[in-house]
Design an enzyme around this catalytic site. Sequence first.
Site, PDB file in Angstrom:
ATOM      1  CB  THR A 162      33.243  40.886  38.961  1.00 16.63           C
ATOM      2  OG1 THR A 162      34.166  40.777  37.875  1.00 16.63           O
ATOM      3  CG2 THR A 162      33.740  40.046  40.123  1.00 16.63           C
TER       4      THR A 162
ATOM      5  NE  ARG B 166      38.896  46.699  31.688  1.00 19.76           N
ATOM      6  CZ  ARG B 166      37.586  46.525  31.550  1.00 19.76           C
ATOM      7  NH1 ARG B 166      36.909  47.291  30.717  1.00 19.76           N
ATOM      8  NH2 ARG B 166      36.951  45.597  32.243  1.00 19.76           N
TER       9      ARG B 166
ATOM     10  CG  ASP C  30      39.978  33.712  33.414  1.00 18.60           C
ATOM     11  OD1 ASP C  30      39.249  32.807  33.861  1.00 18.60           O
ATOM     12  OD2 ASP C  30      39.638  34.918  33.408  1.00 18.60           O
TER      13      ASP C  30
ATOM     14  CE  LYS D  56      35.636  33.994  33.376  1.00 19.92           C
ATOM     15  NZ  LYS D  56      36.830  34.586  32.731  1.00 19.92           N
TER      16      LYS D  56
ATOM     17  CE  LYS E  21      42.475  37.677  33.387  1.00 18.09           C
ATOM     18  NZ  LYS E  21      41.695  37.343  32.165  1.00 18.09           N
TER      19      LYS E  21
ATOM     20  CG  ASP F  84      32.274  20.952  26.442  1.00 13.13           C
ATOM     21  OD1 ASP F  84      31.454  20.024  26.267  1.00 13.13           O
ATOM     22  OD2 ASP F  84      32.750  21.628  25.511  1.00 13.13           O
TER      23      ASP F  84
END
Length: 232
Positions: A121, A209, A58, A60, A31, A63
């Site tokens: 999330t 992470r 990613d 997002k 990603k 617009d």
Amino acid sequence: MAQLIVALDLPRKDAALSLARDLQGLVPWCKMGMELFTLAGPGLLESLRTLGFKVFLDLKFYDIPHTVGRAVKAAAAVGVDLLTLHCQGGGRMCREARAAVDGLAADSPARPLLFGVTVLTSLAAGEMPGIAAAPADFAMNLAADAQGWGLDGVVCSGQEAARIKAASPGLLCLCPGIRPAGTAAGDQRRIMTPAKAVAAGADFLVVGRPILEAPSPAEAARRILAEMDAAE
């Protein structure tokens, strides 16, 4: 079978490429998020594809419909395999994105899957400005809309995946906020272990992470893949 996506949320192009090489042949997807894409641009995306990875962009998109449609075409032109847009952008925006993919020429470098973001999330109950609904309920409503708008899937918490799959069986579920047992939640709120997310019906698990910060990222990825396989 659920697939693992490693989030290359790193501040340097060389660090991202080094990690990708460590995971080459082990993890199928990488990603690129806002930080890394802003730093490295489409050139890194091409490098990842050369290494054999499928690439999830990613950013997002959120617009006006015309702008999002053109952004989707641009993503396809640089070989993106999957991208995100906000469901809260509404039906016209999401349908424009769908039309952009459907209108691609047969020789287009890629025909990206379109995933609508439902509720981040990192958000818990009471943290969504102007929205009184519980995160899970709001995610369910947006997922139902996303299916009607022609999206391929939605981004949701693993906690919502089973309900979404039951109500909208045609949708794929991509779940961030994945945390192996014993790892820190960080800024995430609605988290789930890899095994529970797979059992809930998640199609893609995004892990950052817990892999990036592990002493051996490759070994951490192997443990997560083993947990996913055992839950299938």
